[in-house]
Scaffold this motif. Structure first.
Motif, PDB file in Angstrom:
ATOM      1  N   GLY A  81       0.874  -1.178  -0.031  1.00  0.00           N
ATOM      2  CA  GLY A  81      -0.031   0.259   0.001  1.00  0.00           C
ATOM      3  C   GLY A  81       0.641   1.239   0.097  1.00  0.00           C
ATOM      4  O   GLY A  81       2.125   1.221   0.185  1.00  0.00           O
ATOM      5  N   GLU A 106       1.990   5.341   4.769  1.00  0.00           N
ATOM      6  CA  GLU A 106       1.066   6.102   5.527  1.00  0.00           C
ATOM      7  C   GLU A 106       1.666   7.313   6.197  1.00  0.00           C
ATOM      8  O   GLU A 106       2.589   7.160   6.600  1.00  0.00           O
ATOM      9  N   VAL A 134       1.205   3.216  15.952  1.00  0.00           N
ATOM     10  CA  VAL A 134       0.647   2.686  14.515  1.00  0.00           C
ATOM     11  C   VAL A 134       1.387   3.313  13.231  1.00  0.00           C
ATOM     12  O   VAL A 134       1.779   2.367  12.537  1.00  0.00           O
ATOM     13  N   ASP A 154       4.756   3.603  13.532  1.00  0.00           N
ATOM     14  CA  ASP A 154       5.844   2.974  13.705  1.00  0.00           C
ATOM     15  C   ASP A 154       5.770   1.604  13.006  1.00  0.00           C
ATOM     16  O   ASP A 154       6.572   1.260  12.184  1.00  0.00           O
ATOM     17  N   LEU A 189       3.619   0.507  10.766  1.00  0.00           N
ATOM     18  CA  LEU A 189       3.295   0.628   9.190  1.00  0.00           C
ATOM     19  C   LEU A 189       4.485   1.409   8.732  1.00  0.00           C
ATOM     20  O   LEU A 189       4.324   1.745   7.500  1.00  0.00           O
ATOM     21  N   ARG A 190       5.563   1.713   9.234  1.00  0.00           N
ATOM     22  CA  ARG A 190       6.581   2.219   8.734  1.00  0.00           C
ATOM     23  C   ARG A 190       6.154   3.566   8.125  1.00  0.00           C
ATOM     24  O   ARG A 190       6.741   4.049   6.934  1.00  0.00           O
ATOM     25  N   GLN A 238      -4.073   9.087   7.584  1.00  0.00           N
ATOM     26  CA  GLN A 238      -4.976   9.067   8.655  1.00  0.00           C
ATOM     27  C   GLN A 238      -4.844   9.942   9.773  1.00  0.00           C
ATOM     28  O   GLN A 238      -3.743  10.607  10.107  1.00  0.00           O
TER      29      GLN A 238
END
Lengths: 366, 361
Positions: free
Chosen positions: B229, B232, B254, B256, B258-259, B321
């Protein structure tokens, strides 16, 4: 502690537990040292524990040890009674087999068994060494043993993808999960690289991947044991030992929501669940769309639940609490007044204490 | 990871006192000494445990510094003395320790970074519950709010994190035998923090964290049939509300995992800080400071229209987000917040919005 609330067990559960407890009481205790590769030091930890228990007055013997052991292990072995293994030649191959009859006669309190995944030669009482261990446990002898990740049957596919090799001998994961205790023997990758022999894996990346896999396997076993413990003590599972994501699906859900759920649960090494509401009078088109959504969810590895209550918020939260969900993913639509009416989402946000709610925009057609 | 010239950091990670972190660390230090490496003990907390004390024998000890604080003599690690001694490797117990007020640095991990900066390798110990990002999880599971925390980036910088495992049963046995604390204190501990379920839960958290650390040390690798994806970008809407601390930790955790990137925003009245009451201003500034300590990029903008300001900022910064709080100390505030969430949802039609729960025990 919120996890300590009493939960009333039903009589069948109670009976099952009493029977399981009785079985456990008669059986010896099993402790497993799990390593991610050879040379992490499992055998050493196993014999050290044996020596410590002996010092504390337990009746400890060694039932199986690898043919070649490091000097440190050898030094401890001289201080513990060893029941010699039986040498057995079959089809030109020499096998070392645990001397079960001798162990049964000797009947120690604790028996150390290395190489849990070893095969016994054809014609033995058991085909596998772990079955020998099972027999020892059944006779009330406790066992301390050691095994490597690549020998756990259910992990062999994943290990093969990393190393390109598949071990021929294996132990079912259920045997491990059923152990009273499992302990990880972790070691830095550099140390293993330095001591790798001819056949050993040297690539730090592969070693790291194996290490990660072993830690996660242990986490899953610990999680299950924790749930069993809480269950047998009538305690409600606590929130938050792992991230668990619940995706709420409708016929119109944006596929991105499920993809995000999959991505997040993988990155967190957590769980993925999906739920949908049973609805009457769903059009054929919507039913087909919903079926596709659910199929995609199963494909993504989600555990799919169908909610049969009229009260959406109550049903979702009940499932979420039962399943220790930490994040709920739900679509919001400002236009569509079906199940995700704005008020429902608002009510969910209000009622869901200690669960994060992630709202996804609907990108599909209105 | 360390850059050239910087010392290497190795952390022995456990899930409770008594699992054997210090013992393993000293064992490794002895091995280094046997190999002729110049290793010293910078700080070591024996807790009266005999086998651990025996493990330290023969290793050079840098004397502690005595600090007078409110009439009491307290001991701390003497960082300057270690710097003067300049060993190749320093053993420093209890990474998460908070120094006595008046010390040169607030936290021991800051002292350790000074040692690393001068090229000294450091071996240290910590428990998983001291990680900032896990603070709420640990509170929820155990009911204990851990005060001494270490920001995750400090641990991420370590060259090696070694997980020290021991089963809860074995740990409780050790407690019972009085190995870890005196017997009286041990019984208290076993009934409260060291319960089977607490230890099991902490151990699971620690195992997953250790696995995550191993994975982070590998480069991101594509998994077959699975799209990563787009990257983020998470925006945390920070306020003066006490729940903002959980919100910050949660958003950062979150991001971290999801990098992704992590930003925090506070919307001020049009008149800026001057229009903010002193108590709220103090709280907001504390949260901004906390966020910056976790290496979150913080912003404050002035705008009378809060939801529009958030939505515009999110759009301009390509946010994927938005993280918002939900807690409600006062009814009017609650109504306002709900409205805020709903308004932001309406204005940010293609952004995901996470309403973070207050982690209660």
């Amino acid at each position: 502690m919120s996890g300590a609330t009493d939960r009333r067990p039903n009589p069948e559960d109670l009976l099952r537990r009493v029977e399981a407890d009785e079985r456990r009481e008669r059986r010896g205790r099993l402790k497993v040292f799990l390593g991610y590769a050879s040379r992490v030091g499992k055998s050493l930890r196993m014999v050290q524990e044996g020596r410590r228990r002996k010092e504390r007055g337990q009746d400890v013997v060694v039932g199986a040890i690898q043919p070649v052991v490091p000097a440190e292990v050898q030094a401890i072995l001289t201080k513990v009674e060893v029941i010699p293994m039986v040498r057995w030649v079959h089809a030109g191959r020499t096998y070392e087999v645990i001397d079960l009859p001798a162990l049964f006669r000797r009947h120690p309190g604790v028996c150390l068994i290395d190489g849990l995944a070893n095969d016994n030669p054809p014609g033995s009482r058991n085909r596998k060494r772990w079955q020998d261990v099972n027999d020892l446990l059944d006779r009330g002898i406790s066992v301390i043993t050691a095994v490597n990740l690549q020998h756990i049957e259910e992990q062999q596919g994943a290990v093969e993808r990393i190393t390109g090799k598949r071990a021929t001998q294996c132990v079912p994961q259920a045997f491990l999960a059923d152990a009273d205790e499992i302990e990880v023997v972790d070691a830095p990758v550099e140390e293993l690289q330095a001591t790798a022999g001819e056949a050993g894996i040297r690539d730090p990346r592969r070693l790291s991947e194996l290490r990660e896999l072993a830690l996660l396997l242990a986490a899953d076993v610990v999680d299950q044991q924790l749930l069993d413990y809480l269950g047998s003590h009538h305690l409600i599972p606590q929130w938050g030992t792992q991230e668990r994501i619940l995706v709420c699906l409708t016929p119109q859900s944006d596929p991105e929501m499920l993809r995000a759920g999959q991505r997040n649960s993988r990155r967190f090494h957590g769980g993925l669940l999906a739920a949908h509401m049973e609805q009457e009078g769903l059009s054929a088109t919507d039913q087909k769309l919903l079926d596709q959504q659910l199929a995609a969810a199963r494909e993504a590895g989600a555990e799919v639940h169908c909610l049969k209550r009229a009260d959406f918020v109550g049903a979702i939260l009940e499932l979420a609490r039962e399943q220790r969900v930490t994040q709920i993913f739900i679509g919001h639509s400002l236009r569509r007044p079906r199940w995700f009416r704005r008020s429902l989402v608002d009510r969910l946000i209000d009622a869901a204490d200690s669960i994060d709610i992630r709202l996804f925009p609907h990108r599909g057609k209105p | 990871m360390s850059s050239p010239g910087r010392g290497q950091l190795k952390i022995y990670l456990g899930y409770a006192a008594g699992v054997g972190k210090t013992y393993q660390m000293l064992d490794d230090a002895q091995e280094l000494r046997r190999r002729g490496v110049d290793v010293v003990i910078g700080y070591f907390e024996p807790h009266g445990r005999n086998d651990t004390i025996a493990k330290g024998e023969g290793l050079e000890l840098i004397p502690r510094k005595i600090i007078e604080y409110r009439g009491t003599r307290l001991e701390e690690m003497d960082t300057s003395a270690i710097l003067r001694r300049r060993p190749a490797v320093a053993v420093v117990d209890e990474f998460a320790h908070t120094n006595v007020p008046g010390s040169e640095r607030l936290k021991r991990w800051e002292d350790v970074r000074v040692l690393l900066d001068t090229g000294i390798d450091v071996l240290t110990t910590m428990n998983v519950q001291h990680l900032e990002s896990l603070n709420d999880q640990v509170y929820s599971v155990t009911g204990v709010r851990v005060r001494e925390t270490v920001p995750d980036w400090v641990v991420d910088e370590a060259d090696e994190v070694r997980f020290i495992d021991l089963t809860p049963r074995a740990l409780r046995n050790r407690l019972e035998r009085g190995v870890i604390y005196g017997t009286e204190k041990a019984h208290q501990a076993m009934e409260h923090f060291f319960t089977e379920s607490n230890l099991g839960a902490l151990r699971e958290i620690a195992l997953r964290y250790a696995a995550h650390e191993v994975e982070e040390k590998l480069e991101a690798r594509p998994v077959e049939g699975f799209s990563e994806g787009p990257p983020e970008r998470i925006l945390i809407c920070l306020t003066g509300n006490p729940s903002s601390a959980s919100l910050i930790r949660r958003g950062k955790r979150v991001a971290d995992y999801l990098r992704g990137d992590c930003l925090a925003l506070h919307v001020l009245p049009r008149g800026g800080w001057d229009e903010v009451p002193a108590t709220i201003r103090e709280a907001v500034e504390r949260h901004m400071h906390f966020a910056r300590n976790l290496r979150i990029d913080t912003h404050a903008i002035s705008d009378a229209d809060v939801p529009a300001a958030i939505a515009n900022f999110a759009r301009a910064r390509r946010i994927t987000q938005i993280f918002m709080g939900r807690s409600a100390p006062r009814p009017w505030f609650k109504r306002w917040q709900e409205t805020l969430v709903r308004q932001v949802v309406a204005l940010s039609s293609d952004t995901q919005i996470t309403i973070v729960a207050e982690r209660r025990h």
